[in-house]
Design an enzyme around this catalytic site. Structure first.
Site, short mmCIF file in Angstrom:
data_model
loop_
_atom_site.label_atom_id
_atom_site.label_comp_id
_atom_site.label_asym_id
_atom_site.label_seq_id
_atom_site.Cartn_x
_atom_site.Cartn_y
_atom_site.Cartn_z
N SER A 6 4.67 0.90 7.87
CA SER A 6 4.31 2.21 7.56
C SER A 6 3.65 3.15 8.68
O SER A 6 3.73 4.22 8.44
CB SER A 6 3.37 2.18 6.33
N ARG A 7 2.95 2.48 9.59
CA ARG A 7 2.32 3.21 10.49
C ARG A 7 3.39 3.83 11.65
O ARG A 7 2.72 4.59 12.45
CB ARG A 7 1.21 2.22 11.17
N MET A 55 0.78 -1.36 0.05
CA MET A 55 0.16 0.08 0.05
C MET A 55 0.90 1.26 -0.15
O MET A 55 0.33 2.51 0.29
CB MET A 55 -0.87 0.02 1.11
N GLY A 56 2.10 1.07 -0.54
CA GLY A 56 3.18 2.17 -0.60
C GLY A 56 3.75 2.55 0.89
O GLY A 56 3.62 1.67 1.79
N HIS A 100 9.51 -3.64 3.30
CA HIS A 100 8.93 -3.66 1.86
C HIS A 100 10.18 -4.03 0.95
O HIS A 100 10.25 -4.85 -0.19
CB HIS A 100 8.29 -2.62 1.26
N ILE A 136 11.35 -7.20 9.25
CA ILE A 136 12.55 -6.31 9.35
C ILE A 136 12.45 -5.35 10.43
O ILE A 136 11.39 -4.88 10.52
CB ILE A 136 12.88 -5.67 7.97
N GLN A 156 -2.16 -11.98 8.09
CA GLN A 156 -2.40 -11.73 6.63
C GLN A 156 -1.68 -12.77 5.85
O GLN A 156 -2.42 -13.33 4.85
CB GLN A 156 -1.91 -10.39 6.38
N GLU A 165 6.33 -11.28 7.25
CA GLU A 165 5.67 -12.16 8.25
C GLU A 165 5.15 -11.06 9.06
O GLU A 165 4.59 -11.66 10.34
CB GLU A 165 6.71 -13.16 8.78
O1 PAF Z 1 0.14 -5.76 3.56
C1 PAF Z 1 -0.30 -4.73 3.12
O2 PAF Z 1 0.37 -3.81 2.78
C2 PAF Z 1 -1.96 -4.94 2.31
O3 PAF Z 1 -2.80 -5.46 3.29
C3 PAF Z 1 -1.80 -5.67 1.07
C4 PAF Z 1 -1.45 -6.98 1.29
C5 PAF Z 1 -0.88 -4.97 -0.11
C6 PAF Z 1 -3.34 -5.69 0.29
O4 PAF Z 1 -4.00 -4.53 0.40
#
Ligand code: PAF
Length: 281
Positions: free
Chosen positions: A188-189, A32-33, A39, A178, A155, A150
């Site tokens: 990101s939060r 989600m950027g 990432h 990481i 998720q 992880e």
């Molecule tokens: O982990 C995330 O950033 C999101 O939940 C994902 C897997 C990109 C789905 O929107």
């Protein structure tokens, strides 16, 4: 060189068809950027695992159970593209809302069981949103492998389950969390933490490590959990949503780490919801 940004599915498909007809394997890294080192470690793994790498950036409204959280989610597309330049990814797919959820969109992918507790219990609808968008990203990119951290352990299990249940021809690859030097899991939060909160945040992981250590020594989970929650709250967290011991594969509740297990937790620090998990074997 900044990687090509693709917004239309037809354009993405043209590239993927060309790669596949040349016999090349394709990886997708869904995001989600607001890209951070977590990432980028997925991108690195994807580059090692496949010939072509697509990074997707889509802030998926359907997975936010709180509209304010969606509004405030960091949007940093230019910076993200710059970060990806160093990795020579083949495409950054940035669809808009109409591309992902056109008028009349009426389908939800819902994974039962493993979504019941943990974040599933505290964020109603969240995993339906994740499962639906991830299924779309898998079918849109036609990737052979998908890379997930992880850090979002539940998720990862949900996505692994849905790919298996729906016979999607894709391998889901989980990559280690990481962390910052002080142990805080990258997220990101974390960008929303004030300087002051940021100094307290590592107590979350430190308290979880203490529980894991106690479990490895054979101590009782209940007592370890109570001490960890007290420690996290002393550090200024307002609420510990859950701190659970679960089976690493099915996420069933465990009293002791009698099989490969995972300690998972979520807690609020000054309006920011942090999650983390560690292996207990
Ligand atoms: O982990 C995330 O950033 C999101 O939940 C994902 C897997 C990109 C789905 O929107």
């Amino acid at each position: 060189m900044t990687p090509p940004i693709i917004r239309a599915l037809s354009e993405l498909r043209d590239d993927v068809y060309a790669w596949k007809s040349a016999g090349e394997s394709v990886a997708v890294v869904p995001t989600m950027g607001a890209l951070h080192q977590g990432h980028l470690s997925l991108v690195r793994a994807a580059k090692e695992g496949c010939d072509r790498v697509i990074v997707t950036i889509f802030i998926n409204p359907k997975q936010f159970n709180n509209p304010e959280d969606y509004e405030n989610y960091p949007r940093t597309e230019e910076e993200d593209a710059r970060k990806l330049a160093a990795f020579e990814v083949d495409a950054v797919y940035v669809p808009d809302g109409a591309q992902m959820y056109p008028d009349g969109f009426a389908t939800t992918v819902s994974v039962a069981g493993i979504t019941d507790g943990l974040c599933g219990a505290h964020r109603p609808g969240h995993f339906d949103g994740v499962a639906t968008i991830v299924t779309k990203l898998f079918t849109q990119t036609m990737a052979d492998r998908a890379y997930f951290g992880e850090k979002d352990y539940q998720q990862l299990q949900v996505v692994t389950r849905l790919a298996k249940d729906l016979d999607l021809p894709i391998e889901v690859v989980g990559c280690p969390t990481i962390r910052e030097e002080d142990g805080l899991a990258m997220s990101s939060r974390n960008l929303h933490l004030s300087d002051r909160s940021r100094t307290y945040a590592p107590e979350f992981n430190a308290a979880m490590e203490e529980v894991a250590e106690g479990l490895r020594k054979g101590q009782a989970f209940d007592a370890l959990k109570a001490a960890a929650i007290a420690r996290i709250e002393r550090a200024g967290f307002t609420e510990v949503e859950y701190l659970d011991l679960r089976a690493a594969d099915t996420l069933e509740v465990l009293e002791t780490p009698s099989r490969p297990a995972r300690l998972l937790a979520a807690a609020w620090l000054a309006g920011v919801r942090l999650i983390d998990n560690i292996a207990v074997n």
